[in-house]
Design a protein around this motif. Structure first.
Motif, short mmCIF file in Angstrom:
data_model
loop_
_atom_site.label_atom_id
_atom_site.label_comp_id
_atom_site.label_asym_id
_atom_site.label_seq_id
_atom_site.Cartn_x
_atom_site.Cartn_y
_atom_site.Cartn_z
N ALA A 81 0.80 -1.15 -0.01
CA ALA A 81 -0.05 0.16 -0.01
C ALA A 81 0.84 1.34 0.13
N TYR A 82 2.02 1.12 -0.33
CA TYR A 82 3.11 2.27 -0.39
C TYR A 82 2.55 3.28 -1.37
N HIS A 83 2.04 2.92 -2.50
CA HIS A 83 1.39 4.03 -3.35
C HIS A 83 0.29 4.67 -2.87
N ALA A 84 -0.71 4.10 -2.01
CA ALA A 84 -1.64 4.81 -1.58
C ALA A 84 -1.58 5.42 -0.20
N ILE A 85 -0.44 5.00 0.72
CA ILE A 85 -0.21 5.87 1.89
C ILE A 85 0.50 7.19 1.31
N VAL A 86 1.47 7.18 0.19
CA VAL A 86 2.12 8.29 -0.20
C VAL A 86 1.01 9.09 -0.82
N GLY A 87 0.05 8.81 -1.68
CA GLY A 87 -1.05 9.55 -2.31
C GLY A 87 -1.89 10.40 -1.06
N SER A 88 -2.31 9.68 -0.18
CA SER A 88 -2.99 10.00 1.10
C SER A 88 -2.38 11.07 1.89
N LEU A 89 -1.17 10.93 2.23
CA LEU A 89 -0.29 11.80 2.80
C LEU A 89 -0.13 13.18 2.22
N LEU A 90 0.29 13.14 0.81
CA LEU A 90 0.60 14.35 -0.12
C LEU A 90 -0.79 15.04 -0.27
N GLN A 91 -2.10 14.46 -0.49
CA GLN A 91 -3.12 15.10 -0.58
C GLN A 91 -3.61 15.81 0.61
N ALA A 92 -3.18 15.14 1.87
CA ALA A 92 -3.51 15.89 3.30
C ALA A 92 -2.77 16.99 3.30
N ALA A 93 -1.19 16.76 3.03
CA ALA A 93 -0.32 17.89 3.37
C ALA A 93 -0.54 19.27 2.44
N VAL A 94 -0.98 18.99 1.21
CA VAL A 94 -1.37 20.18 0.54
C VAL A 94 -2.66 20.84 1.03
N CYS A 95 -3.47 19.97 1.47
CA CYS A 95 -4.83 20.46 2.17
C CYS A 95 -4.40 21.32 3.40
N ALA A 96 -3.56 20.85 4.10
CA ALA A 96 -3.14 21.50 5.39
C ALA A 96 -2.38 22.83 5.08
N VAL A 97 -1.60 22.75 4.04
CA VAL A 97 -0.85 23.81 3.72
C VAL A 97 -1.65 25.37 3.48
N ILE A 98 -2.97 24.74 2.71
CA ILE A 98 -3.71 25.89 2.21
C ILE A 98 -4.80 25.97 3.55
N SER A 99 -5.24 24.94 4.38
CA SER A 99 -6.34 25.31 5.18
C SER A 99 -5.90 26.13 6.52
N ILE A 100 -4.71 25.59 6.97
CA ILE A 100 -4.42 26.07 8.32
C ILE A 100 -4.34 27.57 8.47
N PRO A 101 -3.40 28.18 7.63
CA PRO A 101 -3.43 29.65 7.89
C PRO A 101 -4.68 30.31 7.69
N VAL A 102 -5.52 29.87 6.45
CA VAL A 102 -6.56 30.47 6.22
C VAL A 102 -7.76 30.44 7.50
N GLY A 103 -7.66 29.23 8.06
CA GLY A 103 -8.79 28.90 9.12
C GLY A 103 -8.20 29.53 10.39
N VAL A 104 -6.96 29.53 10.67
CA VAL A 104 -6.48 30.37 11.82
C VAL A 104 -6.69 31.86 11.76
N PHE A 105 -6.32 32.39 10.74
CA PHE A 105 -6.49 33.65 10.70
C PHE A 105 -7.94 34.23 10.51
N VAL A 106 -9.14 33.32 10.01
CA VAL A 106 -10.32 33.73 9.87
C VAL A 106 -10.93 33.70 11.46
N GLY A 107 -10.62 32.61 12.22
CA GLY A 107 -11.00 32.60 13.61
C GLY A 107 -10.34 33.82 14.60
N ILE A 108 -9.13 34.15 14.15
CA ILE A 108 -8.80 35.21 15.08
C ILE A 108 -9.22 36.42 14.53
#
Length: 305
Positions: A81-108
């Motif tokens: 499942a190496y290909h599936a693990i890599v894909g899930s982690l990459l998609q989650a990482a890109v999502c986190a890079v976009i979501s975290i600053p936007v979500g935190v700044f909106v909450g502030i």
């Protein structure tokens, strides 16, 4: 006399004179609460036991973590499942890079600046709407905008954009709640010393609430990693490893489970083992994120002087 009175031990409260009716009500409430906890825990333990018992055989193989399913068929055992693990982690990482600053700044913004303004009310309303949006609706919106309108191809990046719509409202809500429990006295003390508001937020308010904010971020990330609808609509499943987020099909753990179901899981033992193995691997990753959230919450918690 005063010191003697203060030195006397405090007696535990007694419940003498409490009516029988109140005692029965208390016992009944205790029984109902305990029964509710048991009813909630039993299915969770059952599901966890089923996933672990059926998936442990696949994940204990070294090839599971090092190989992909490239070239494997539904009747040929092996691969990983190496290909599936890599894909899930990459998609989650890109999502986190976009979501975290936007979500935190909106909450502030909602707590510290625009909570009562018209813009703040509109933002709060939109966050409430996004909180209840199903994942398939978010996926269809990204498909209509990213693929149909802009002409980009289906890719892992499109999946990350759909996950952003699901992750941002959770981060905003958790950030809001953590910032609201910071005592107002800390802010007023900082203002009294002549510290600007932006620096008060950056140096005092956010660090005080950082442990809860980090916990909310990791829990929201764990939630979106298990979504399946964006994967089915926005990117095709690939049995080979793909590190390119902008082109080509990409594997993922939810996509691997769906693929093995289509390959005859349940009737054929080979895809059945892969299905449970992928499910167990996803549970392990999400559990690791939750455990990491606990440790980070303790690490970022304000230290007692």
């Amino acid at each position: 006399m005063t010191s003697a009175t203060l030195d006397q031990p405090v007696k535990a409260p007694t419940f003498q004179g409490v009516s029988t009716r109140r005692k029965l009500t208390d016992h009944l409430a205790t029984v109902l609460v305990t029964a509710s906890v048991v009813v909630a825990i039993v299915p969770l333990v059952w599901v966890l036991y089923t996933v672990v018992s059926k998936g442990i055989g696949a994940v204990t193989s070294s090839t599971w973590w090092m190989n992909s399913q490239s070239g494997m068929t539904a009747f040929a055992a092996g691969g990983g499942a190496y290909h599936a693990i890599v894909g899930s982690l990459l998609q989650a990482a890109v999502c986190a890079v976009i979501s975290i600053p936007v979500g935190v700044f909106v909450g502030i913004y909602l707590v510290e600046y625009g909570g009562g303004s018209r813009m703040g009310k509109v933002t709060t309303f939109m966050v409430d709407i996004l909180t209840g949006v199903p994942s398939i609706v978010a996926a269809l919106f990204i498909y209509a905008l990213w693929v149909a309108t802009f002409g980009f191809q289906r890719s892992g990046f499109a999946v990350s954009l759909a996950l952003v719509l699901l992750m941002i409202p959770v981060i905003v809500r958790s950030t809001e709640e953590m910032l609201r429990i910071v005592p107002m006295d800390l802010r007023e003390a900082s203002y009294a010393l002549g510290v600007p508001k932006w620096k008060t937020i950056a140096k005092i308010v956010v660090p005080t609430a950082l442990s809860g904010i980090v916990t909310g971020i990791l829990l929201s990330l764990a939630r979106v990693m298990g979504e399946t609808a964006p994967l089915l609509i926005l990117v095709g499943y690939s049995q080979a490893i793909n590190f390119d987020m902008f082109s080509g099909f990409m594997g993922s753990l939810p996509g691997m489970m769906y693929d093995q179901t289509s390959a005859g899981a349940g009737a054929n033992p080979v895809p059945t083992d892969r299905l449970w193995g992928a499910a167990f691997t996803l549970v392990v990753l999400i559990a690791a994120l939750n455990i990491g959230a606990r440790f980070l919450a303790k690490f970022f918690a304000p230290k007692k002087v």
